[in-house]
Design an enzyme around this catalytic site. Structure first.
Site, mmCIF file in Angstrom:
data_model
loop_
_atom_site.group_PDB
_atom_site.id
_atom_site.type_symbol
_atom_site.label_atom_id
_atom_site.label_comp_id
_atom_site.label_asym_id
_atom_site.label_seq_id
_atom_site.Cartn_x
_atom_site.Cartn_y
_atom_site.Cartn_z
ATOM 1 C CE LYS A 1 13.309 -13.906 -5.858
ATOM 2 N NZ LYS A 1 13.756 -13.244 -7.196
ATOM 3 N N GLY B 1 9.068 -6.740 0.557
ATOM 4 C CA GLY B 1 8.524 -6.553 -0.902
ATOM 5 C C GLY B 1 7.006 -6.261 -0.543
ATOM 6 C CB SER B 2 4.059 -6.348 -2.681
ATOM 7 O OG SER B 2 4.219 -7.640 -3.194
ATOM 8 C CB THR B 3 0.998 -6.008 1.612
ATOM 9 O OG1 THR B 3 1.849 -5.011 2.328
ATOM 10 C CG2 THR B 3 0.167 -6.747 2.530
ATOM 11 C CD GLU B 4 -0.688 -8.945 -5.272
ATOM 12 O OE1 GLU B 4 -0.004 -7.881 -5.433
ATOM 13 O OE2 GLU B 4 -1.098 -9.924 -6.163
ATOM 14 C CB VAL B 5 4.906 -10.992 -2.966
ATOM 15 C CG1 VAL B 5 5.779 -12.230 -2.942
ATOM 16 C CG2 VAL B 5 4.359 -10.752 -4.430
ATOM 17 N N GLY B 6 4.150 -10.837 0.217
ATOM 18 C CA GLY B 6 4.378 -10.982 1.602
ATOM 19 C C GLY B 6 3.521 -12.174 2.245
ATOM 20 C CD GLU C 1 10.806 -5.108 7.845
ATOM 21 O OE1 GLU C 1 9.839 -4.099 8.008
ATOM 22 O OE2 GLU C 1 11.372 -5.625 9.127
ATOM 23 C CB CYS D 1 8.582 -0.015 2.246
ATOM 24 S SG CYS D 1 10.292 0.313 3.198
ATOM 25 C CD GLU E 1 3.884 -0.014 -0.786
ATOM 26 O OE1 GLU E 1 3.665 -1.009 -1.383
ATOM 27 O OE2 GLU E 1 4.930 0.553 -0.270
HETATM 28 P P1 NAP Z 1 7.322 -8.124 -4.900
HETATM 29 O O1 NAP Z 1 6.695 -8.956 -6.383
HETATM 30 O O2 NAP Z 1 6.658 -8.112 -3.730
HETATM 31 O O3 NAP Z 1 8.643 -8.637 -4.990
HETATM 32 C C1 NAP Z 1 9.397 -8.724 -3.852
HETATM 33 C C2 NAP Z 1 10.381 -9.867 -4.134
HETATM 34 O O4 NAP Z 1 9.590 -11.130 -3.964
HETATM 35 C C3 NAP Z 1 11.244 -10.159 -5.190
HETATM 36 O O5 NAP Z 1 12.460 -10.827 -5.073
HETATM 37 C C4 NAP Z 1 10.442 -10.929 -6.228
HETATM 38 O O6 NAP Z 1 10.979 -11.687 -7.106
HETATM 39 C C5 NAP Z 1 9.905 -11.842 -4.879
HETATM 40 N N1 NAP Z 1 8.597 -12.472 -5.148
HETATM 41 C C6 NAP Z 1 7.722 -12.340 -6.348
HETATM 42 N N2 NAP Z 1 6.465 -13.361 -6.198
HETATM 43 C C7 NAP Z 1 7.087 -14.229 -5.310
HETATM 44 C C8 NAP Z 1 6.454 -15.241 -5.258
HETATM 45 N N3 NAP Z 1 5.449 -15.805 -5.316
HETATM 46 N N4 NAP Z 1 6.952 -16.165 -4.011
HETATM 47 C C9 NAP Z 1 8.239 -15.955 -3.462
HETATM 48 N N5 NAP Z 1 8.712 -14.582 -3.956
HETATM 49 C C10 NAP Z 1 8.282 -13.925 -4.701
HETATM 50 O O7 NAP Z 1 7.416 -6.618 -5.571
HETATM 51 P P2 NAP Z 1 7.355 -6.247 -6.986
HETATM 52 O O8 NAP Z 1 6.667 -6.943 -7.952
HETATM 53 O O9 NAP Z 1 8.868 -5.895 -7.316
HETATM 54 O O10 NAP Z 1 6.701 -4.821 -6.782
HETATM 55 C C11 NAP Z 1 5.162 -4.851 -6.704
HETATM 56 C C12 NAP Z 1 4.867 -3.745 -5.707
HETATM 57 O O11 NAP Z 1 5.307 -3.996 -4.306
HETATM 58 C C13 NAP Z 1 5.497 -2.367 -5.723
HETATM 59 O O12 NAP Z 1 4.607 -1.543 -6.597
HETATM 60 C C14 NAP Z 1 5.201 -1.720 -4.500
HETATM 61 O O13 NAP Z 1 4.028 -1.278 -3.843
HETATM 62 C C15 NAP Z 1 5.632 -3.118 -3.484
HETATM 63 N N6 NAP Z 1 7.039 -3.223 -3.043
HETATM 64 C C16 NAP Z 1 7.333 -2.797 -1.992
HETATM 65 C C17 NAP Z 1 8.544 -3.016 -1.442
HETATM 66 C C18 NAP Z 1 8.867 -2.485 0.118
HETATM 67 O O14 NAP Z 1 10.095 -2.301 0.336
HETATM 68 N N7 NAP Z 1 8.017 -2.651 1.014
HETATM 69 C C19 NAP Z 1 9.727 -3.230 -2.180
HETATM 70 C C20 NAP Z 1 9.466 -3.425 -3.412
HETATM 71 C C21 NAP Z 1 8.088 -3.277 -3.851
HETATM 72 P P3 NAP Z 1 11.113 -11.238 -8.861
HETATM 73 O O15 NAP Z 1 11.354 -9.578 -8.554
HETATM 74 O O16 NAP Z 1 11.765 -11.593 -9.500
HETATM 75 O O17 NAP Z 1 9.449 -11.108 -9.083
#
Ligand code: NAP
Ligand code: MG
Length: 500
Positions: free
Chosen positions: A198, A251-256, A273, A307, A404
């Site tokens: 996804k 992705g983000s720590t929150e969603v992780g 990650e 990241c 971050e």
């Molecule tokens: P994110 O929300 O963590 O998104 C990463 C992935 O998770 C995307 O494919 C996203 O889909 C998916 N996702 C979102 N909510 C989910 C849920 N409840 N259950 C399962 N999967 C879900 O990141 P973001 O909103 O794009 O960015 C937010 C912040 O995350 C950034 O400002 C940054 O601080 C951090 N970030 C970190 C990294 C890294 O490599 N460490 C990469 C990206 C972002 P959708 O895109 O369709 O929402």
């Protein structure tokens, strides 16, 4: 649709954009079950230029069923390691043949400079697939001499196997869309797993194109499925699905944390990650020009949406002013523009949402007393640009220092005492990476074990290598991708004990 921002696209890119884009489930290109679609936006203009299906739980259901069937029956389980190696090598060759197209799609979708997409995202993806192809034939167990003291009259023989973990879900971010997909797809397929990928809502295009190449390479139906859709619908349904054996998330720590909790409910194997707030530590023996160039690359690479971005700069006080001045000069001289323009050095951020998030942080810094030595504002026009920004006069308790930002914003602080710097570098919930800049080997070696981070770079930053394990300490995640460790994420050890 073959010109963007005055730049003519490669004919293959234009052809891909002209085709209707469906998602890949069980070897078929399908619409979302709901019929809904999502716009794909060019962040340099903030205008939608195509659509992809808005997959949700119903589509994840179909994709998991297809991946399960492919894992258990049909051609895929009959593929020998050498067959899996050959398929990955073929996929890498196809990607190489379409390198410019992938670079352009990434530049249009994410905003990143096309040259960077070509020489970093696409080039590293090709190399990584080839590296992982080699592992397909090197999955090993061990034989053991057993004691079994209770049954002395019989002999025993023991061995271990590593078996593919099963059906894998992969959820990836928008900052390196192709590379993050490949970091999960290649080891999973090398190990003999099947997968549902996804991509991020903001950047779905290269994952779909990768799905096309996988079919062209000869992967059987259902081995790789690509479901585009939103995180809280498709992503959440995938993470919580009892039919997958492993979820790999970046992705983000929150969603992780949400993904990890959902996985735990079914004991799904999980690797995460996550985010970072990585320190760049410059000791007092470094030429300020060298340190500034390194610090600029550490934070401005990929518009800071990395990241491992070097977002906290600590410079010994004897060099602080000189490094900040040189770094600010570099920042002020960087050319902002659309990613598709080869002259661009800094592209837009991925979306209006991300631009807003980053500017909220910058403004919170100003409100708390920080000052911009460079940048500090959005770029011109409707695109999602943020100027490369260097913040000084910051304190450890400010949000810009603690959280971050994920944009081209660095906070710079002086330090006095090298014994103190490890404590300050570690004063964060994150632990993804750090860099130390010095040629004083003894001091560098004494610092390395004190830094709580998954990667420590010395006199460089953001160098990613196929053979090196990559991942985070603390809230930066669980597990290590790349290297031999990547394969361990997609295999499960089995112990076999035989009484002879
Ligand atoms: P994110 O929300 O963590 O998104 C990463 C992935 O998770 C995307 O494919 C996203 O889909 C998916 N996702 C979102 N909510 C989910 C849920 N409840 N259950 C399962 N999967 C879900 O990141 P973001 O909103 O794009 O960015 C937010 C912040 O995350 C950034 O400002 C940054 O601080 C951090 N970030 C970190 C990294 C890294 O490599 N460490 C990469 C990206 C972002 P959708 O895109 O369709 O929402
Ligand atoms: Mg986009």
């Amino acid at each position: 649709m073959n010109r963007f921002h005055g730049i003519e696209l490669h004919p293959d890119t234009a052809t891909f954009l002209a085709r209707p884009r469906r998602m890949l489930i069980g070897g078929e290109w399908v619409e979302a079950a709901s019929g809904a679609s999502l716009p794909v936006t060019d962040p340099a203009s903030n205008e939608a230029f195509c659509h992809v299906p808005a997959g949700d739980a119903a589509d994840i259901e179909r994709a998991v069923a297809a991946a399960r069937q492919a894992f258990e029956s049909g051609e895929w389980p009959r593929h020998r390691p050498v067959d899996r190696e050959r398929l990955l090598l073929r996929l890498a060759d196809l990607l190489e043949a379409h390198a410019q197209e992938f670079a352009e799609l990434e530049a249009l979708d994410n905003g990143k400079p096309v040259m960077m997409a070509r020489h970093v995202d696409v080039a590293l993806s090709i190399d990584f697939i080839r590296y992982m192809a080699g592992w397909a034939t090197k999955i090993e167990g061990h034989t053991m001499e057993l004691s079994v003291p209770l049954v002395r009259e019989r002999e025993f023989f023991g061995f271990t196997r590593r078996e593919p973990v099963g059906v894998v879900g992969a959820i990836i971010p928008w900052n390196f869309p192709l590379l993050m997909a490949v970091w999960k797809v290649a080891p999973a397929l090398a190990a003999g797993c099947t997968m549902i990928l996804k991509p991020a809502e903001d950047t779905p295009l290269t994952a779909l194109r990768l799905g096309e190449l996988a079919l062209e390479a000869g992967y059987p139906a259902g081995v790789l499925n690509v479901v585009t859709g939103l995180g809280h619908t498709a992503g959440a349904a995938l993470a919580a699905h009892p039919g997958i054996q492993k979820i790999a998330f970046t992705g983000s720590t929150e969603v992780g944390k949400l993904v990890g909790k959902a996985a735990m409910e079914n004991m799904t194997r999980v690797s995460l990650e996550l985010g970072g707030k990585s320190p760049v530590i410059v000791l007092d023996d470094v030429d300020p020009a060298v340190a500034a160039a390194g610090a600029a690359q550490a934070i401005f690479f990929n518009q800071g949406q990395v990241c491992t971005a070097g977002s906290r700069l600590y410079v010994h006080k004897s060099r602080f002013d000189a490094v900040v001045e040189a770094l600010s000069g570099i920042a002020a001289g960087m050319r902002l523009g659309p990613g598709i323009d080869p002259a661009t050095q800094i592209g837009p951020l991925v979306s209006k949402v991300q631009q807003g998030r980053v500017m909220d942080y910058v403004n919170s810094g100003f409100a708390e007393g920080a000052r911009a030595a460079a940048g500090g504002a959005v770029g011109d026009g409707p695109g999602c640009f943020v100027q490369p920004t260097v913040l000084v006069d910051v304190r450890e308790d400010m949000r810009v220092v603690r959280e971050e930002i994920f944009g081209p914003v660095v906070v710079a602080q002086p330090f006095d005492d090298v014994e103190e710097i490890a404590r300050r570098a570690n004063d964060t919930p994150y632990g993804l990476a750090a860099s130390i800049w010095s040629n004083d080997l003894s001091r560098v070696h004494r610092l390395i074990p004190k830094i709580k981070a998954g990667t420590v770079w010395v006199n460089c930053h953001n160098i990613i290598e196929n053979v090196m394990p990559f991942g985070g300490f603390k809230q930066s995640g669980i597990g290590r991708e790349a290297g031999r460790s990547a394969l361990e994420l997609y295999t499960e050890p089995k112990s076999v004990i035989m009484m002879l």
